[in-house]
Design a protein around this motif. Structure first.
Motif, PDB file in Angstrom:
ATOM      1  N   ARG A  22      11.781  60.978  32.622  1.00 55.95           N
ATOM      2  CA  ARG A  22      11.249  60.713  33.963  1.00 55.95           C
ATOM      3  C   ARG A  22       9.731  60.811  34.064  1.00 55.95           C
ATOM      4  O   ARG A  22       9.121  60.201  34.942  1.00 55.95           O
ATOM      5  N   ILE A  23       9.084  61.573  33.169  1.00 49.63           N
ATOM      6  CA  ILE A  23       7.632  61.731  33.204  1.00 49.63           C
ATOM      7  C   ILE A  23       7.003  60.779  32.191  1.00 49.63           C
ATOM      8  O   ILE A  23       7.404  60.763  31.024  1.00 49.63           O
ATOM      9  N   PRO A  24       6.037  59.954  32.578  1.00 50.71           N
ATOM     10  CA  PRO A  24       5.394  59.039  31.631  1.00 50.71           C
ATOM     11  C   PRO A  24       4.865  59.782  30.412  1.00 50.71           C
ATOM     12  O   PRO A  24       4.438  60.941  30.506  1.00 50.71           O
ATOM     13  N   PRO A  25       4.895  59.143  29.236  1.00 53.56           N
ATOM     14  CA  PRO A  25       4.583  59.833  27.978  1.00 53.56           C
ATOM     15  C   PRO A  25       3.126  60.265  27.881  1.00 53.56           C
ATOM     16  O   PRO A  25       2.249  59.676  28.531  1.00 53.56           O
ATOM     17  N   PRO A  26       2.842  61.281  27.071  1.00 55.05           N
ATOM     18  CA  PRO A  26       1.450  61.706  26.874  1.00 55.05           C
ATOM     19  C   PRO A  26       0.629  60.597  26.224  1.00 55.05           C
ATOM     20  O   PRO A  26       1.155  59.774  25.469  1.00 55.05           O
ATOM     21  N   LEU A  27      -0.673  60.606  26.500  1.00 59.45           N
ATOM     22  CA  LEU A  27      -1.586  59.657  25.858  1.00 59.45           C
ATOM     23  C   LEU A  27      -2.380  60.316  24.741  1.00 59.45           C
ATOM     24  O   LEU A  27      -3.255  59.676  24.144  1.00 59.45           O
ATOM     25  N   THR A  28      -2.091  61.579  24.443  1.00 65.96           N
ATOM     26  CA  THR A  28      -2.723  62.233  23.308  1.00 65.96           C
ATOM     27  C   THR A  28      -2.346  61.496  22.027  1.00 65.96           C
ATOM     28  O   THR A  28      -1.165  61.243  21.776  1.00 65.96           O
ATOM     29  N   LEU A  29      -3.354  61.109  21.261  1.00 69.68           N
ATOM     30  CA  LEU A  29      -3.157  60.388  20.000  1.00 69.68           C
ATOM     31  C   LEU A  29      -2.461  59.040  20.171  1.00 69.68           C
ATOM     32  O   LEU A  29      -1.888  58.503  19.222  1.00 69.68           O
ATOM     33  N   VAL A  30      -2.550  58.456  21.362  1.00 71.02           N
ATOM     34  CA  VAL A  30      -1.852  57.184  21.590  1.00 71.02           C
ATOM     35  C   VAL A  30      -2.418  56.072  20.715  1.00 71.02           C
ATOM     36  O   VAL A  30      -1.717  55.131  20.333  1.00 71.02           O
ATOM     37  N   GLY A  31      -3.698  56.158  20.353  1.00 69.39           N
ATOM     38  CA  GLY A  31      -4.282  55.158  19.475  1.00 69.39           C
ATOM     39  C   GLY A  31      -3.712  55.208  18.076  1.00 69.39           C
ATOM     40  O   GLY A  31      -3.711  54.203  17.357  1.00 69.39           O
ATOM     41  N   ALA A  32      -3.236  56.389  17.668  1.00 71.13           N
ATOM     42  CA  ALA A  32      -2.586  56.529  16.364  1.00 71.13           C
ATOM     43  C   ALA A  32      -1.084  56.305  16.476  1.00 71.13           C
ATOM     44  O   ALA A  32      -0.408  56.107  15.465  1.00 71.13           O
TER      45      ALA A  32
END
Length: 803
Positions: free
Chosen positions: A382-392
């Motif tokens: 239900r909670i949108p995913p983290p964007l930490t390290l999304v570029g990797a």
């Protein structure tokens, strides 16, 4: 040294580092209070962002422009049809009184109240005269207010505007894990001190009618191109429902304002004198030259002063003024990639839903309104995913699909990923790619076509092992994840076959080893605790090999056989007196296929990936390989007439330019050579809505042209035809090509062509029948469409020919 380091040296130590970054880090101090939300910006950084958002560079020199496109003013070309004349008068006379919190400055601050009224009246007449249509108050029939309330509080509006009311049936927040409570309490405490993003909507009932607001909500980027109000991928019916809910019981005056020529002329003069054109471009007006540098300006007397009567007044908060002054006093310097990312996520309010590093995330007061169709997935669902390290994490092509094409794999999540416009976020994928670098374990994919027998044997071994590991005799991933469109028997998690085109291998490898390091409290278990395989009998319990085998098996895509534990059910869908629409994969419509069955026993398939009518058949509707939800494979219940699945509308450089073809992948070449193929040729799917008899109208773009595409059955039972009505909305006069047929084509008359069992009647237009090959004989029928500015409509008749 952590246990298991010997087995996966470098990877486990890296995962340990990620754990420290994501879990063990102390909560960050909130950013400067001049901006809402749990952002990371300092006072001077926030100030520079405010200078951009207030469009100071529209009037002042000395303002540096960075990577982030500045906020633009609304397009006023159709303002007379969109906004109530009475509201427009009040807003122009005193913007902050009519709309508290607006970034529109008060340019009449030095005028008396009577003079304000006279100037606002003239400007209102001038602006309304720019519109081709008038503002209508009467509401369309049958607005579903309950649906509007539900949508507003579920699709993501709450993240930026806050809830309008407490919901008795608000989604229940999953239970917390006791061992994480202390750490989470620290984070919650830090976030509680931050005011959430809450852009006021108190003015909308006076500003819009239900109709005009619904049109804005349906395509907000047409009016506000800078994306601060994003496109929430609403259908026209959903837009109208939300608009009706926000407007409520409306009591606007019903008479349309008729612009008076003298006031229109006076208003145009005032528009120029007040330099409104500095922010709003209208024909026949021009912005004044820039005034002195903002960096050397006296901040106690100009726009940043609360007492000046000679400059526009922005009605800023003290913290905002101080932040802007602090930024102006600092020596200007180029923003680092890290700061560009932080500013972007702050200004577009991405942090209202997503966490990155130690900032952002859903505010506690908004949390209950983030829902899911599968609560067993916990917060992951239900909670949108983290964007930490999304570029990797994400493949570059997939990130662009998410940001610019609305791609989504989380079908269970109620909150939608907004679309902000390509121009506004085009810098972000490369910034993330430079910032987020992971040195994960290299995964060596075997080749079934290798000339070395040892490699071919390794491929067979990994194929069998990957299938076993995913199935119920191994790790039982299919118990919680869909596979190739077939539903899992338990949770309905992300389809496993999206992993290979979506994720980067290094991230995938590290995530499988320790999911909790990336998503605390995830329901995803680890099968390799401390790097040690739980299953010892598969590939000798070698962790590296097992993960490589899973990755290889997923790389096979739709050619991968179902793992053990997948229970497909074949179901036939029929059509009654209303059309039936079904979405799923299909050999006749691709990965994003849509089947439409009409009551007249005539059906067709539409490939939403390319915007193409791809198959037509008569008789029964479809058979679905379906196991619990509407996402299984479908196939026509009778023999279809198939058409090419490449894009249908393209702008060609000249008549000899080849038609851009859909990339073809094989078992030997599993990687898509052009993953952004539809977007690279200007295509973007916008969804569909249901009209009379539940017949869908598909919406998509080709370049700058908005297209609506609807097909209905016509003709007699003995000679059925599919009438395809295509409506174009072009911002300018332009030429676009349409490919109607491919194959062995014969021409029966100027407007009638036949290929195989299909006869196509086209509108009167220029055609070109191009040869593709001599043996076998193959042609393509191209239509040159000369589109006028504005809306136009063309009709095509597809007639199946009986054997």
């Amino acid at each position: 040294m952590m246990p298991g380091t010997r087995l996966v040296r470098g990877v486990i130590s890296f995962v340990a580092l990620i754990s420290a970054l994501l879990i063990g880090k102390a909560p960050a101090e909130p950013g400067d209070p001049s901006l809402p939300g749990h952002h990371p910006l300092t006072q001077t950084q926030a100030g520079s962002l405010l200078i951009s958002e207030m469009r100071c560079a529209a009037c002042h020199s000395g303002v540096e422009r960075g990577f982030i496109p500045e906020k633009t003013a609304p397009d006023l070309a159709g303002v007379g049809a969109r906004i109530s004349p009475e509201y427009l008068r009040r807003y122009l006379a005193s913007p902050s009184s009519a709309h508290p919190g607006t970034t529109m400055p008060d340019v009449l601050v030095q005028q008396s109240e009577a003079e304000r009224g006279r100037i606002a009246e003239a400007l209102t007449h001038f602006l309304i005269a720019q519109s081709k249509t008038v503002f209508l108050v009467e509401a369309p029939e049958q607005i579903d207010l309950q649906q509007g309330k539900s949508l507003y509080h579920s699709v993501g509006c709450v993240a930026c505007h806050g809830p309008k009311e407490a919901l008795a049936d608000a989604p229940q927040k999953p239970n917390r894990n006791d061992e994480d409570d202390d750490e989470e309490d620290k984070k919650l405490s830090a976030k509680k001190s931050v005011k959430p993003v809450a852009v006021s909507l108190g003015h909308v009932a006076a500003k819009y009618s239900a109709k005009s607001l619904s049109e804005f909500l349906f395509q907000p980027l047409r009016v506000r191109t800078s994306g601060r109000m994003p496109d929430m991928k609403l259908t026209p019916a959903e837009s109208l429902a939300i608009a009706g809910y926000l407007i409520g019981e409306q009591t606007l005056a019903g008479n349309a304002l008729v612009p008076e020529a003298p006031l229109v002329a006076k208003g145009k003069q005032l528009f120029q004198e007040l330099n409104c054109a500095a922010c709003h471009a209208l024909p026949g007006t021009a912005a004044a030259p820039l005034i002195g540098s903002l960096r050397t300006a006296n901040t106690t007397r100009g726009c940043l002063s609360k007492t000046s009567s000679r400059s526009p007044r922005f009605h800023l908060e003290d913290a905002q003024i101080q932040a802007m002054i602090a930024s102006l006093r600092e020596e200007p310097s180029a923003d680092s990639d890290k700061l560009v990312a932080e500013k972007t996520l702050t200004v577009f309010h991405c942090i209202a839903c997503h966490i990155r590093d130690d900032f952002g995330g859903v505010h506690e007061t908004h949390n209950p309104f983030f829902g899911s169709s599968d609560l067993k997935l916990g917060d992951d669902g239900r909670i949108p995913p983290p964007l930490t390290l999304v570029g990797a994490k994400l493949q570059p092509a997939w990130m662009k699909k998410v940001l610019f094409d609305g791609e989504s794999v989380r079908h269970y999540m109620a909150t939608r990923m907004p679309q902000y416009g390509t121009t506004n976020l085009q810098h972000l994928p490369s910034v993330f790619a430079r910032l987020d670098v992971m040195e994960g374990k290299e995964m060596k994919i075997p080749s079934p076509e290798s000339r070395f027998e040892s490699e071919r044997e390794r491929e067979k071994l990994f194929r069998a092992a990957g299938r076993e590991l995913l199935g119920d005799k191994g790790l039982n991933c299919v118990a919680c994840h869909n596979f190739n469109g077939k539903a899992a028997q338990g949770n309905q998690g992300i389809d496993l076959l999206t992993s290979y085109p979506r994720l980067q291998p290094g991230w995938f490898n590290s995530y499988l080893r320790n999911p909790g390091a990336f998503r605390p409290r995830t329901v995803m278990p680890t099968a390799w605790p401390n790097g040690v395989a739980a299953h010892k009998t598969i590939l000798d319990g070698n962790t590296d090999s097992q993960i490589e085998a899973i990755w290889y098996y997923l790389s096979l895509g739709t050619s991968a056989a179902d793992p053990s534990g997948i229970h497909g059910v074949s179901t036939k869908l029929t059509v009654d007196d209303q059309a039936k629409t079904y979405r799923g994969r299909s050999r006749v419509a691709g990965f994003r296929g849509i089947a439409v069955g009409l009551p007249e026993k005539l059906s067709y398939a539409f490939n939403a990936e390319t915007g193409t009518l791809s198959a037509i058949w008569q008789g029964e509707f479809i058979g679905v390989n379906w196991s619990g939800q509407g996402s299984g494979d479908f196939n026509p219940a009778s023999e279809p007439i198939t058409l090419a699945q490449d894009v249908s509308f393209v702008t060609l450089a000249d008549t000899n330019s080849p038609w851009p073809l859909l990339p073809v992948m094989t078992k030997e070449a599993r990687t898509n050579p052009n993953p952004l193929y539809p977007k690279n040729v200007g295509y973007q799917f916008r969804g569909y809505y249901l009209g009379e008899s539940s017949i869908p109208t598909f919406m998509y773009r080709s370049g700058t042209i908005e297209i609506e595409d609807r097909s209905v059955a016509t003709g007699s039972a003995e000679q059925q035809q599919l009438k395809r009505v295509v409506q174009f909305d072009s911002p300018m006069q332009q030429t676009v090509w349409f490919r109607g047929l491919t194959g062995d084509i014969s021409q029966e008359s100027d407007r009638v062509f036949q290929s195989g069992r299909l006869r196509l009647t086209i509108p009167q237009t220029e055609t070109k029948l191009r040869s593709l090959s001599e043996e076998p004989k193959r042609f393509e029928l191209l239509l040159r469409l000369q589109l006028p500015q504005g809306k136009s409509t063309l009709e095509f008749l597809y007639e199946p020919i009986k054997k």
